[in-house]
Design an enzyme around this catalytic site. Structure first.
Site, PDB file in Angstrom:
ATOM      1  N   ARG A 271       0.837  -1.203   0.000  1.00  0.00           N
ATOM      2  CA  ARG A 271       0.000   0.000   0.000  1.00  0.00           C
ATOM      3  C   ARG A 271       0.873   1.255   0.000  1.00  0.00           C
ATOM      4  O   ARG A 271       2.066   1.206   0.274  1.00  0.00           O
ATOM      5  CB  ARG A 271      -0.910  -0.002   1.235  1.00  0.00           C
ATOM      6  CG  ARG A 271      -2.000  -1.040   1.203  1.00  0.00           C
ATOM      7  CD  ARG A 271      -2.761  -1.135   2.516  1.00  0.00           C
ATOM      8  NE  ARG A 271      -1.962  -1.743   3.576  1.00  0.00           N
ATOM      9  CZ  ARG A 271      -2.393  -1.940   4.824  1.00  0.00           C
ATOM     10  NH1 ARG A 271      -3.608  -1.543   5.161  1.00  0.00           N
ATOM     11  NH2 ARG A 271      -1.612  -2.501   5.715  1.00  0.00           N
TER      12      ARG A 271
ATOM     13  N   LYS B 225       1.831   1.767   7.423  1.00  0.00           N
ATOM     14  CA  LYS B 225       2.169   0.973   8.592  1.00  0.00           C
ATOM     15  C   LYS B 225       3.176   1.698   9.471  1.00  0.00           C
ATOM     16  O   LYS B 225       3.858   2.627   9.054  1.00  0.00           O
ATOM     17  CB  LYS B 225       2.732  -0.388   8.167  1.00  0.00           C
ATOM     18  CG  LYS B 225       1.701  -1.288   7.491  1.00  0.00           C
ATOM     19  CD  LYS B 225       0.511  -1.578   8.374  1.00  0.00           C
ATOM     20  CE  LYS B 225       0.832  -2.488   9.541  1.00  0.00           C
ATOM     21  NZ  LYS B 225      -0.357  -2.771  10.389  1.00  0.00           N
TER      22      LYS B 225
ATOM     23  N   TYR C 264      -0.758   4.221  10.808  1.00  0.00           N
ATOM     24  CA  TYR C 264      -1.150   3.220  11.801  1.00  0.00           C
ATOM     25  C   TYR C 264       0.064   2.930  12.680  1.00  0.00           C
ATOM     26  O   TYR C 264       1.147   2.634  12.174  1.00  0.00           O
ATOM     27  CB  TYR C 264      -1.577   1.912  11.129  1.00  0.00           C
ATOM     28  CG  TYR C 264      -2.909   1.953  10.429  1.00  0.00           C
ATOM     29  CD1 TYR C 264      -4.084   2.187  11.127  1.00  0.00           C
ATOM     30  CD2 TYR C 264      -3.008   1.722   9.059  1.00  0.00           C
ATOM     31  CE1 TYR C 264      -5.315   2.223  10.495  1.00  0.00           C
ATOM     32  CE2 TYR C 264      -4.229   1.742   8.403  1.00  0.00           C
ATOM     33  CZ  TYR C 264      -5.384   1.998   9.123  1.00  0.00           C
ATOM     34  OH  TYR C 264      -6.598   2.019   8.486  1.00  0.00           O
TER      35      TYR C 264
ATOM     36  N   HIS D 278      -0.445   1.235  16.262  1.00  0.00           N
ATOM     37  CA  HIS D 278      -0.733   0.060  17.108  1.00  0.00           C
ATOM     38  C   HIS D 278       0.351  -0.104  18.179  1.00  0.00           C
ATOM     39  O   HIS D 278       0.931  -1.174  18.366  1.00  0.00           O
ATOM     40  CB  HIS D 278      -0.860  -1.205  16.258  1.00  0.00           C
ATOM     41  CG  HIS D 278      -1.983  -1.166  15.267  1.00  0.00           C
ATOM     42  ND1 HIS D 278      -3.316  -1.207  15.645  1.00  0.00           N
ATOM     43  CD2 HIS D 278      -1.981  -1.061  13.915  1.00  0.00           C
ATOM     44  CE1 HIS D 278      -4.079  -1.147  14.572  1.00  0.00           C
ATOM     45  NE2 HIS D 278      -3.295  -1.050  13.514  1.00  0.00           N
TER      46      HIS D 278
ATOM     47  N   GLU E  30      -5.465   4.648  13.954  1.00  0.00           N
ATOM     48  CA  GLU E  30      -6.401   3.735  14.601  1.00  0.00           C
ATOM     49  C   GLU E  30      -7.093   4.321  15.826  1.00  0.00           C
ATOM     50  O   GLU E  30      -8.069   3.750  16.315  1.00  0.00           O
ATOM     51  CB  GLU E  30      -5.716   2.413  14.980  1.00  0.00           C
ATOM     52  CG  GLU E  30      -4.729   2.489  16.131  1.00  0.00           C
ATOM     53  CD  GLU E  30      -3.322   2.875  15.691  1.00  0.00           C
ATOM     54  OE1 GLU E  30      -2.415   2.790  16.537  1.00  0.00           O
ATOM     55  OE2 GLU E  30      -3.130   3.258  14.518  1.00  0.00           O
TER      56      GLU E  30
ATOM     57  N   ASP F 267      -2.229  -7.341  15.090  1.00  0.00           N
ATOM     58  CA  ASP F 267      -1.373  -6.148  15.121  1.00  0.00           C
ATOM     59  C   ASP F 267      -1.628  -5.283  16.347  1.00  0.00           C
ATOM     60  O   ASP F 267      -0.922  -4.301  16.588  1.00  0.00           O
ATOM     61  CB  ASP F 267      -1.504  -5.317  13.831  1.00  0.00           C
ATOM     62  CG  ASP F 267      -2.930  -4.893  13.530  1.00  0.00           C
ATOM     63  OD1 ASP F 267      -3.829  -5.227  14.324  1.00  0.00           O
ATOM     64  OD2 ASP F 267      -3.132  -4.246  12.489  1.00  0.00           O
TER      65      ASP F 267
END
Length: 374
Positions: free
Chosen positions: A15, A75, A94, A96, A118, A270
Site C-alpha cells: 500500500r 504501517k 497506523y 498500534h 487507529e 497487530d
C-alpha cells in the site's frame, strides 16, 4: 507544509499512504509533496502519475524523512526507520503502539509527534480511519480461512459452503464490530454456518436483524466460547479495544478442544491479538501450526490487496491529512477533537491512556500551547 511519503518496507506491504489524487490535493493547497520513487507501484501508481500532479520524487527513504515536516505512511515505522524519525516531525500512520514496546520506546526517544490512524475517533466512538481497513481485513479473513482449511495447507479439508448432501463448514466469529460483520457477510454468502459472538447484547440484536438466516448470534462468555470452539472449522478473532492491547479470549488450553485442522485467523494480531497462541506472521510465511491447529496471523492483511486497500484507506485519511497540513498539527487538533484523539506520543510524552497502560508508562496531558516548527 512539506509532506513526505516513503515507500513501505514492511514485509509484503504494497500500500501507499498518498495516491496521485491525494498528492494533487496537497499541491493545490500550497504544500510540497515528496514521494520516494516506486512508493506507489505496488498499488498501481507510477512515478510519472505523481510527477504529473506536481509531486517531487526522491531516490531514498532517508531523503524523504530528512526533508519532510509531516510523514504520511500506512504501517508503523520498523526498526530500520527508527533513526530516521526527527524531533518535532509529525508521523501520521497506523501505529498500534500497544502491541510493540520497542516501537513505543523508539518513538518516545525520537520526540516526534505520533498521530495514529487507529485512535482517531468520532463522537459516536466510531474509528473512521480504521473502518476501511477493518472492512477489507474482515472480508479477507474468510478468503484466507477458506484457503487454509484445505488439506494441503494443514486444514481439515473442508469446503466452506459444503455441497448437496454435505454440510457446510462452521465459522465462529468472535466480535461483532466492523471486522466481524464483514467476515460474517462473506462467510454467510459462501454458504457457511456462521456463529457471531459479542459481549454487547444490543449489538447482537442489531446483527440478528441484518444478517441472513445462516448467521446465529450468541452472547460471548467463557463457557459459550469453549462450547463454540469444539464444533468450529474456522475461527475468526475480531476483537479490538481502541489503542489498547486486545484481550486473549481464545486461550492455549482451548486448542485441545478444537478439531485437528481447525483454522484460526486473528485479525487483531497487530494490536496484540485476541488468540493467545497467535504471534504476527507475514504474507511470505502466513501460517504456523500448534497442536494441530492452523494459525493465520498476518499483521497487515490488507497489504495483499493493495489497490483496493490504498483507495479505501486514502479516501478516509486524506481529509484529515489536509487539515493537518493546512492548519499545522496544533491548530488542527485544537479544532478537531477526532484528530486530537489520534495523538499517542507527543515530543516524548505518552498522551494516550491505552499506550500508557500497556507498558506501565506515565500518562501525560496533551499540551497544545504552541507548535514547534519541524
Amino acid at each position: 507544509m512539506i509532506i513526505g511519503v516513503p515507500k513501505e518496507i514492511k514485509n509484503n506491504e504494497n500500500r501507499v499512504a498518498v495516491t496521485p489524487a491525494g498528492a494533487a490535493a496537497f499541491v493545490k493547497n500550497g504544500h510540497q509533496v515528496y514521494i520516494q520513487k516506486s512508493a506507489g507501484l505496488g498499488s498501481g501508481f507510477t512515478d510519472e502519475d505523481y510527477a504529473k500532479v506536481g509531486a517531487q520524487l526522491l531516490d531514498t527513504i532517508e531523503e524523504v524523512y530528512a526533508v519532510a515536516e509531516m510523514i504520511c505512511k500506512v504501517k508503523e515505522p520498523i526498526a530500520e526507520e527508527y533513526p530516521l524519525v526527527k524531533e518535532n516531525q509529525l508521523i501520521f500512520t497506523y501505529f498500534h503502539f500497544a502491541s510493540s514496546e520497542a516501537l513505543t520506546k523508539a518513538m518516545i526517544a525520537s520526540k516526534a509527534i505520533c498521530l495514529a490512524y487507529e485512535t482517531v475517533e468520532k463522537k459516536d466512538r466510531s474509528l473512521p480511519l480504521l473502518i476501511p481497513m477493518s472492512e477489507v481485513a474482515g472480508r479477507m479473513a474468510i478468503q484466507e480461512g477458506a484457503k487454509y482449511l484445505g488439506k494441503p495447507t494443514g486444514g481439515r479439508g473442508v469446503l466452506l459452503g459444503g455441497v448437496a448432501g454435505v454440510k457446510p463448514a462452521n465459522v465462529l466469529i468472535i466480535g461483532g464490530g466492523i471486522v466481524g460483520t464483514q467476515a460474517a457477510k462473506m462467510a454467510a454468502g459462501l454458504g457457511a454456518n456462521v456463529t457471531m459472538m459479542d459481549v454487547d447484547l444490543q449489538r447482537l440484536r442489531y446483527l440478528e436483524d441484518i444478517m441472513p438466516a445462516n448467521v446465529d448470534t450468541v452472547i460471548s462468555n467463557e463457557y459459550n466460547l469453549e462450547e463454540a470452539v469444539k464444533t468450529a472449522d474456522l475461527i475468526v478473532g475480531a476483537v479490538l479495544i481502541p489503542g489498547a492491547k486486545a484481550p486473549h479470549l481464545v486461550t492455549r488450553s482451548m486448542l485441545k478442544l478444537m478439531k485437528p485442522g481447525t483454522v484460526l485467523v486473528d485479525v487483531a494480531v497487530d494490536q496484540g491479538g485476541c488468540i493467545e497462541t497467535c504471534t504476527p506472521t507475514t504474507h511470505e510465511n502466513p501460517i504456523f501450526i500448534i497442536d494441530g491447529i492452523v494459525h493465520y496471523c498476518v499483521a497487515n492483511m490488507p497489504g495483499a490487496v493493495p489497490y483496493t486497500s490504498t483507495l479505501a484507506l486514502t479516501n478516509a485519511t486524506l481529509p484529515y491529512a489536509l487539515q493537518l497540513a493546512n492548519k499545522g498539527w496544533v491548530k488542527a487538533v485544537k479544532e478537531n477533537e477526532e484528530l486530537r484523539k489520534g495523538l499517542n506520543i507527543v515530543n516524548g510524552d505518552v498522551v494516550y491512556k491505552g499506550v500508557a497502560d500497556a507498558f506501565n508508562l506515565p500518562l501525560e496531558p496533551i499540551r497544545l500551547e504552541e507548535e514547534i516548527p519541524a
